[in-house]
Every structure is written in structure tokens, then in C-alpha cells.
Design a protein around this motif. Sequence first.
Motif, PDB file in Angstrom:
ATOM      1  N   LEU A 165       0.846  -1.109  -0.009  1.00  0.00           N
ATOM      2  CA  LEU A 165      -0.144   0.106   0.066  1.00  0.00           C
ATOM      3  C   LEU A 165       0.813   1.203   0.159  1.00  0.00           C
ATOM      4  O   LEU A 165       0.481   2.217  -0.910  1.00  0.00           O
ATOM      5  CB  LEU A 165      -1.025  -0.176   1.197  1.00  0.00           C
ATOM      6  CG  LEU A 165      -1.752   1.358   1.282  1.00  0.00           C
ATOM      7  CD1 LEU A 165      -2.668   1.353   0.132  1.00  0.00           C
ATOM      8  CD2 LEU A 165      -2.562   1.197   2.794  1.00  0.00           C
ATOM      9  N   LEU A 166       2.068   1.181   0.745  1.00  0.00           N
ATOM     10  CA  LEU A 166       2.896   2.397   0.874  1.00  0.00           C
ATOM     11  C   LEU A 166       3.295   2.546  -0.418  1.00  0.00           C
ATOM     12  O   LEU A 166       3.589   3.777  -1.227  1.00  0.00           O
ATOM     13  CB  LEU A 166       3.926   2.075   1.909  1.00  0.00           C
ATOM     14  CG  LEU A 166       5.063   3.141   1.772  1.00  0.00           C
ATOM     15  CD1 LEU A 166       4.581   4.395   2.432  1.00  0.00           C
ATOM     16  CD2 LEU A 166       6.233   2.636   2.811  1.00  0.00           C
ATOM     17  N   ARG A 167       3.759   1.395  -1.179  1.00  0.00           N
ATOM     18  CA  ARG A 167       4.423   1.787  -2.568  1.00  0.00           C
ATOM     19  C   ARG A 167       3.446   2.178  -3.677  1.00  0.00           C
ATOM     20  O   ARG A 167       3.728   3.222  -4.464  1.00  0.00           O
ATOM     21  CB  ARG A 167       5.072   0.327  -3.099  1.00  0.00           C
ATOM     22  CG  ARG A 167       6.057  -0.175  -2.408  1.00  0.00           C
ATOM     23  CD  ARG A 167       6.497  -1.558  -2.879  1.00  0.00           C
ATOM     24  NE  ARG A 167       7.768  -2.211  -2.431  1.00  0.00           N
ATOM     25  CZ  ARG A 167       8.867  -1.739  -2.500  1.00  0.00           C
ATOM     26  NH1 ARG A 167       9.158  -0.954  -3.302  1.00  0.00           N
ATOM     27  NH2 ARG A 167       9.926  -2.307  -1.560  1.00  0.00           N
ATOM     28  N   SER A 168       2.231   1.776  -3.306  1.00  0.00           N
ATOM     29  CA  SER A 168       0.985   2.318  -4.133  1.00  0.00           C
ATOM     30  C   SER A 168       0.865   3.885  -4.200  1.00  0.00           C
ATOM     31  O   SER A 168       0.666   4.456  -5.165  1.00  0.00           O
ATOM     32  CB  SER A 168      -0.267   1.233  -4.406  1.00  0.00           C
ATOM     33  OG  SER A 168      -0.820   1.714  -3.154  1.00  0.00           O
ATOM     34  N   TYR A 173      13.753   6.199  -8.845  1.00  0.00           N
ATOM     35  CA  TYR A 173      14.161   5.550  -7.717  1.00  0.00           C
ATOM     36  C   TYR A 173      13.616   4.139  -7.669  1.00  0.00           C
ATOM     37  O   TYR A 173      12.401   3.626  -7.975  1.00  0.00           O
ATOM     38  CB  TYR A 173      13.769   6.580  -6.378  1.00  0.00           C
ATOM     39  CG  TYR A 173      12.110   6.349  -6.066  1.00  0.00           C
ATOM     40  CD1 TYR A 173      11.509   5.650  -5.328  1.00  0.00           C
ATOM     41  CD2 TYR A 173      11.375   7.320  -6.704  1.00  0.00           C
ATOM     42  CE1 TYR A 173      10.171   5.650  -5.004  1.00  0.00           C
ATOM     43  CE2 TYR A 173       9.853   7.292  -6.547  1.00  0.00           C
ATOM     44  CZ  TYR A 173       9.496   6.549  -5.772  1.00  0.00           C
ATOM     45  OH  TYR A 173       7.968   6.230  -5.599  1.00  0.00           O
ATOM     46  N   GLU A 174      13.983   3.490  -6.481  1.00  0.00           N
ATOM     47  CA  GLU A 174      13.626   2.102  -6.035  1.00  0.00           C
ATOM     48  C   GLU A 174      13.675   2.097  -4.566  1.00  0.00           C
ATOM     49  O   GLU A 174      14.664   2.431  -3.847  1.00  0.00           O
ATOM     50  CB  GLU A 174      14.570   1.058  -6.495  1.00  0.00           C
ATOM     51  CG  GLU A 174      14.303  -0.450  -6.247  1.00  0.00           C
ATOM     52  CD  GLU A 174      15.270  -1.393  -6.609  1.00  0.00           C
ATOM     53  OE1 GLU A 174      15.141  -2.691  -6.567  1.00  0.00           O
ATOM     54  OE2 GLU A 174      16.417  -1.089  -7.146  1.00  0.00           O
ATOM     55  N   VAL A 214      14.534   0.703   5.573  1.00  0.00           N
ATOM     56  CA  VAL A 214      14.198   0.954   4.405  1.00  0.00           C
ATOM     57  C   VAL A 214      15.278   1.935   3.506  1.00  0.00           C
ATOM     58  O   VAL A 214      15.822   2.861   4.099  1.00  0.00           O
ATOM     59  CB  VAL A 214      12.985   2.203   4.474  1.00  0.00           C
ATOM     60  CG1 VAL A 214      12.696   2.700   3.284  1.00  0.00           C
ATOM     61  CG2 VAL A 214      11.800   1.632   5.346  1.00  0.00           C
ATOM     62  N   ASP A 215      15.597   1.717   2.398  1.00  0.00           N
ATOM     63  CA  ASP A 215      16.621   2.065   1.543  1.00  0.00           C
ATOM     64  C   ASP A 215      15.870   2.596   0.241  1.00  0.00           C
ATOM     65  O   ASP A 215      15.586   1.585  -0.502  1.00  0.00           O
ATOM     66  CB  ASP A 215      17.702   0.816   1.305  1.00  0.00           C
ATOM     67  CG  ASP A 215      19.102   1.534   0.672  1.00  0.00           C
ATOM     68  OD1 ASP A 215      19.021   2.786   0.583  1.00  0.00           O
ATOM     69  OD2 ASP A 215      19.704   0.892   0.087  1.00  0.00           O
ATOM     70  N   VAL A 216      16.231   3.833   0.092  1.00  0.00           N
ATOM     71  CA  VAL A 216      15.627   4.500  -1.044  1.00  0.00           C
ATOM     72  C   VAL A 216      16.842   4.670  -1.873  1.00  0.00           C
ATOM     73  O   VAL A 216      17.729   5.641  -1.661  1.00  0.00           O
ATOM     74  CB  VAL A 216      14.879   5.882  -0.775  1.00  0.00           C
ATOM     75  CG1 VAL A 216      14.507   6.443  -2.063  1.00  0.00           C
ATOM     76  CG2 VAL A 216      13.659   5.609   0.228  1.00  0.00           C
ATOM     77  N   ARG A 217      16.638   4.036  -2.859  1.00  0.00           N
ATOM     78  CA  ARG A 217      17.944   4.105  -3.984  1.00  0.00           C
ATOM     79  C   ARG A 217      17.637   4.908  -5.134  1.00  0.00           C
ATOM     80  O   ARG A 217      16.748   4.574  -5.973  1.00  0.00           O
ATOM     81  CB  ARG A 217      18.220   2.489  -4.438  1.00  0.00           C
ATOM     82  CG  ARG A 217      18.702   1.505  -3.416  1.00  0.00           C
ATOM     83  CD  ARG A 217      19.002   0.456  -3.797  1.00  0.00           C
ATOM     84  NE  ARG A 217      19.478  -0.462  -2.591  1.00  0.00           N
ATOM     85  CZ  ARG A 217      19.832  -1.585  -2.638  1.00  0.00           C
ATOM     86  NH1 ARG A 217      20.108  -2.327  -3.744  1.00  0.00           N
ATOM     87  NH2 ARG A 217      20.413  -2.521  -1.199  1.00  0.00           N
ATOM     88  N   VAL A 218      18.431   5.920  -5.487  1.00  0.00           N
ATOM     89  CA  VAL A 218      18.015   6.836  -6.241  1.00  0.00           C
ATOM     90  C   VAL A 218      19.052   6.670  -7.474  1.00  0.00           C
ATOM     91  O   VAL A 218      20.332   6.548  -7.404  1.00  0.00           O
ATOM     92  CB  VAL A 218      18.110   8.279  -6.039  1.00  0.00           C
ATOM     93  CG1 VAL A 218      17.860   9.341  -7.219  1.00  0.00           C
ATOM     94  CG2 VAL A 218      17.436   8.484  -4.593  1.00  0.00           C
TER      95      VAL A 218
END
Length: 246
Positions: free
Chosen positions: A34-37, A47-48, A64-68
Amino acid sequence: MTEKCNVIYLDCFAGISGNMLLGALIDVGMPEELLRSELAKLPISGYEIKVTRVNRGDICALYVDVRVDEHGHHHRNLTDITTIIDQSGLGSAVKENSKQIFTRLAYAEAKVHGVPVDEIHFHEVGAIDSIVDIVGVACAFDYLGVERIYTSRLHVGSGFIKCCHGLIPVPAPATAELLNGIPYYQGAIAKELVTPTGAAILAILGSGFGSMPEGFISRKIGYGAGTWEIDIPNVTRLYLGEIKKV
């Protein structure tokens, strides 16, 4: 029947950052898909998000790793970020909270650097990872029906950190500005444990600071992991519970 409200208490013995808080919120019940949506409603790309369960010391936590990607590091001002949020399909409460947090960040940076707020260009705090962290946290609070957020004294760390202008003290000047009115201490760990993003979230959404609210009953506990291995478990502990409405 006594009315109750959903409350979060944050135990910040190792500080707080946007992704630490987001990890803890997923750990207590924010569905990852749900967070992703919800985040997909933002008009940004490049980003991923990777969510993994890790150990920090002897505590198991969500990281939580936000890869840009290399094309995602844009410098944006407050108007740019506000426009991104306004153009999304997110709910009104999520939009408003997210914009208030970024506005507080911009004014703190402007005061520290002695320039008008419209001349502040977000670098680290305005990159895609911070947009994801802030909007993600606002989405999670909305989903979980959180009405109040209380926080322990914040462990901010100590020493100096390197930025584009050289070495600056911990807490960073913008973080210190954001922590006005919020109790904190430095301790012996020579790291930046409270980030500007974490401080801004609490400055806007925090209801009380220093101790667990009287009458609070915990229902779930979650842990969000920081990046470093330090002498204490590098996690933010989140209690999700309730108190009586007054």
C-alpha cells in the motif's frame, strides 16, 4: 464508553531519521505494498525502495533504503516540491502534512544561511529519498489513524559531520533550529543521529516531548533501522497504542 485515540510514542535513544521512522511504521502495520502504491501517485521517478529486515545490535528492525539512480539527484526549491505534492493523487491530509514538513525544513535552512526561503535549494533534504521518506511517513500516519505523536528526548549524537561547505557541528545548524522547543541530548556517539528530515517531521507533527504520555497503553511495538553499526542498537523504537481522549 470512554473514547480513545490512536497514539504513537517514539523512543529515540539512537536518534531518528525519515527512513528509520518509516521502517518502524511498516513494522507496526503499514502495508508495504500500500505504501508503494501511494508513493507511486507522486509525479517522480528514478528511484527504488528496498525494505529489508536487519539486526542492529541484538534488535531486529526494518531498514528502508531509497535508492536513487544517477539521474535522480535534482536540486529543488520549496515551490518545486510543493508542486510535486499538489500534482499527486494523494489524500488531502497527506498532502498538507507533507507540505508543512518541507516548509519547516526550508525556513530552517533559510534562517541558518541568511537568505530568503525561495532561494533555498534542497540538496540532501530535497532529494528524492527525502520526498519518499516524508510523504511515506505522512501516508503511514494517515493509514494507521494516528491522532497524536509523542517523543522521548532525542539522542542527537556529537562531533562534526562533513557537508559541501566543510565540517559542521552535530546537531547540524538546520537540525538545531528545527529542534527548538524539543528536548535533546548529545551523548558520546560521534555521529549525526537526528537528521533534518527526522527533526522536521517531529517539529510539525509532534504533540509532546520528553516522556511517555500518562495513561498510554501500548498495543504494538516496531523498530526502524538506521544505516550505521554503532555502540548501541541504531534503531528508533515505535510504540503504537492509545490514550483516553480528554
